[in-house]
Scaffold this motif. Structure first.
Motif, mmCIF file in Angstrom:
data_model
loop_
_atom_site.group_PDB
_atom_site.id
_atom_site.type_symbol
_atom_site.label_atom_id
_atom_site.label_comp_id
_atom_site.label_asym_id
_atom_site.label_seq_id
_atom_site.Cartn_x
_atom_site.Cartn_y
_atom_site.Cartn_z
ATOM 1 N N ALA A 66 0.825 -1.106 -0.041
ATOM 2 C CA ALA A 66 -0.136 0.050 -0.046
ATOM 3 C C ALA A 66 0.927 1.182 0.053
ATOM 4 O O ALA A 66 1.940 1.226 0.605
ATOM 5 C CB ALA A 66 -0.895 -0.134 1.029
ATOM 6 N N PRO A 67 0.401 2.213 -0.863
ATOM 7 C CA PRO A 67 1.144 3.527 -0.678
ATOM 8 C C PRO A 67 1.048 4.383 0.416
ATOM 9 O O PRO A 67 -0.011 4.411 0.989
ATOM 10 C CB PRO A 67 0.774 4.364 -2.014
ATOM 11 C CG PRO A 67 -0.651 3.538 -1.979
ATOM 12 C CD PRO A 67 -0.806 2.167 -1.744
ATOM 13 N N GLU A 82 -10.123 -8.313 3.503
ATOM 14 C CA GLU A 82 -9.986 -7.719 4.904
ATOM 15 C C GLU A 82 -8.208 -7.424 4.908
ATOM 16 O O GLU A 82 -7.968 -6.139 5.518
ATOM 17 C CB GLU A 82 -10.415 -8.591 6.016
ATOM 18 C CG GLU A 82 -10.397 -7.809 7.378
ATOM 19 C CD GLU A 82 -10.776 -8.571 8.345
ATOM 20 O OE1 GLU A 82 -11.643 -8.006 9.192
ATOM 21 O OE2 GLU A 82 -10.203 -9.618 8.666
ATOM 22 N N SER A 83 -7.461 -8.288 4.589
ATOM 23 C CA SER A 83 -5.973 -8.053 4.729
ATOM 24 C C SER A 83 -5.340 -6.966 4.046
ATOM 25 O O SER A 83 -4.814 -6.094 4.409
ATOM 26 C CB SER A 83 -5.148 -9.548 4.336
ATOM 27 O OG SER A 83 -5.789 -10.587 4.912
ATOM 28 N N VAL A 84 -6.178 -6.742 2.898
ATOM 29 C CA VAL A 84 -5.948 -5.592 2.060
ATOM 30 C C VAL A 84 -6.225 -4.317 2.522
ATOM 31 O O VAL A 84 -5.578 -3.477 2.536
ATOM 32 C CB VAL A 84 -6.449 -5.731 0.535
ATOM 33 C CG1 VAL A 84 -6.088 -4.363 -0.225
ATOM 34 C CG2 VAL A 84 -6.003 -6.768 -0.269
ATOM 35 N N ALA A 85 -7.387 -4.123 3.061
ATOM 36 C CA ALA A 85 -7.959 -3.032 3.808
ATOM 37 C C ALA A 85 -6.936 -2.700 5.147
ATOM 38 O O ALA A 85 -6.819 -1.640 5.390
ATOM 39 C CB ALA A 85 -9.649 -3.342 4.338
ATOM 40 N N VAL A 86 -6.644 -3.841 5.701
ATOM 41 C CA VAL A 86 -5.869 -3.689 6.985
ATOM 42 C C VAL A 86 -4.695 -2.869 6.497
ATOM 43 O O VAL A 86 -4.019 -2.046 7.039
ATOM 44 C CB VAL A 86 -5.347 -5.087 7.635
ATOM 45 C CG1 VAL A 86 -4.563 -5.124 8.676
ATOM 46 C CG2 VAL A 86 -6.840 -5.628 8.333
ATOM 47 N N VAL A 87 -3.976 -3.353 5.440
ATOM 48 C CA VAL A 87 -2.661 -2.815 5.092
ATOM 49 C C VAL A 87 -3.104 -1.401 4.777
ATOM 50 O O VAL A 87 -2.115 -0.452 5.073
ATOM 51 C CB VAL A 87 -2.072 -3.450 3.980
ATOM 52 C CG1 VAL A 87 -0.687 -2.986 3.525
ATOM 53 C CG2 VAL A 87 -1.746 -5.013 4.459
ATOM 54 N N GLU A 88 -3.742 -0.938 4.033
ATOM 55 C CA GLU A 88 -4.215 0.287 3.504
ATOM 56 C C GLU A 88 -4.364 1.136 4.637
ATOM 57 O O GLU A 88 -3.995 2.363 4.778
ATOM 58 C CB GLU A 88 -5.324 0.101 2.460
ATOM 59 C CG GLU A 88 -5.100 -0.614 0.972
ATOM 60 C CD GLU A 88 -6.314 -0.501 0.535
ATOM 61 O OE1 GLU A 88 -6.140 -0.377 -0.850
ATOM 62 O OE2 GLU A 88 -7.376 -0.465 0.876
#
Length: 332
Positions: free
Chosen positions: A129-130, A155-161
């Motif tokens: 994530a940037p 959900e993992s993607v949203a967590v990192v973002e």
């Protein structure tokens, strides 16, 4: 820019993220390593990552990685150059989250090596994530990696973002708070002055580390009980933590924008943005601060860096070098 999919966090995930956010807010001013640690703790707890790292862009084609963990062990900081076909360039260009599924890992496999064999193909799933600035520019990245195929969920993607946003805000908060104490570049400051500042910073950290070692040595020499031994063990663990923190700090100090800047050194993205607003729109410091959502003091710091790098002493002179490639501007 996110992946565009709205995700409702599970209660356990929400609790872990609240804790991470709280730790970031409570981290001592200037302790960037502590901010990274808080993000890593949440990634491990929520996404069960095998490796993670934080990267910050320096100049047009360099990435400093001051913090890296791989299979529970800290890695050495690194400074990498990148071209037009790698992950770092893609992330900076598009300003959105990269996931392994987008290209079956082609971009992440073309970059830094991970795993026991040092093979980038060891990574079988990834989320990068940037770190997005208020003006939309990308200042860095937060990466979560797994050595198991299809390991991460939406959900993992949203967590990192979410963690990337919190991390960027916390780093910016510290940068704003430290502006008064920072060694602000002036038009007459030289690369030698900057080098001296770096030497002093390194010396200060080594003295603190030496004091810890001396304390542990004294305790060890006088130890005679299990309690004494445990006390020494605690001190040694604290030394290990200090080494990790100093490793991170020195990587950032040595690659700080303007650390070795002289005339005609390239401008950072934020310095160029400030210069464009002065030259093209004639904005005042307060107007630039409002436009870029930064403090007026930070605007002054960026301008002093610009003056030094392009070889001028005041803002009115910037207009006369507007067509120079060093500013990245075209003639009006």
């Amino acid at each position: 820019m996110s992946t565009g999919t709205q995700v409702d966090f599970s209660p356990a995930t929400a609790q872990a993220l609240r804790r991470a956010g709280q730790l970031m807010r409570q981290t001592e001013q200037g302790d960037v390593h502590g901010l990274y640690e808080a993000a890593r703790g949440a990634l491990i707890h929520v996404a069960d990552v095998d490796a993670c790292y934080v990267g910050h862009y320096r100049g047009s084609n360099r990435l400093v990685i001051p913090y890296l963990y791989d299979r529970g062990k800290p890695g050495a900081p690194d400074v990498m150059s990148f071209g037009e076909f790698g992950l770092s360039h893609w992330l900076r260009t598009w300003g959105k989250t990269y996931t392994f599924a987008q290209d079956r890992g082609r971009l992440v496999h073309s970059g830094k090596s991970f795993g026991e064999d040092g093979d980038p193909r060891t990574v079988q799933d990834a989320i990068v994530a940037p770190l997005l600035e208020p003006d939309g520019s990308v200042s860095g990245m937060l990466a979560a990696l797994s050595y198991t195929s299809r390991h991460f969920s939406q959900e993992s993607v949203a967590v990192v973002e979410w963690l990337a946003r919190q991390l960027r805000r916390a780093i910016s908060r510290d940068a704003e708070d430290i502006t008064d104490l920072d060694l602000v570049t002036t038009g007459s400051e030289t690369a030698l002055d900057r080098s001296a500042d770096l030497v002093h910073a390194i010396s200060d950290r080594l003295r603190r580390l030496q004091a810890k070692v001396d304390q542990s040595t004294s305790s060890l020499e006088g130890s005679s009980s299990a309690a004494d031994v445990e006390s020494v063990a605690d001190q040694l663990r604290s030394i290990s933590l200090l080494c990790g923190r100093f490793d991170t700090e020195l990587a950032l100090l040595a690659t700080e924008p303007g650390a070795a800047a002289g005339p005609h050194a390239p401008l950072t993205g934020r310095e160029a943005a400030v210069a464009r607003l002065v030259v093209q729109e004639g904005l005042s410091n307060s107007e630039i601060a409002s436009r870029l959502v930064i403090s007026e003091k930070t605007v002054k710091t960026h301008l002093s860096h610009v003056f030094q790098k392009v070889g001028v002493s005041q803002r009115s002179e910037l207009r006369y070098v507007a067509s120079s490639t060093v500013l990245g501007l075209s003639e009006a």
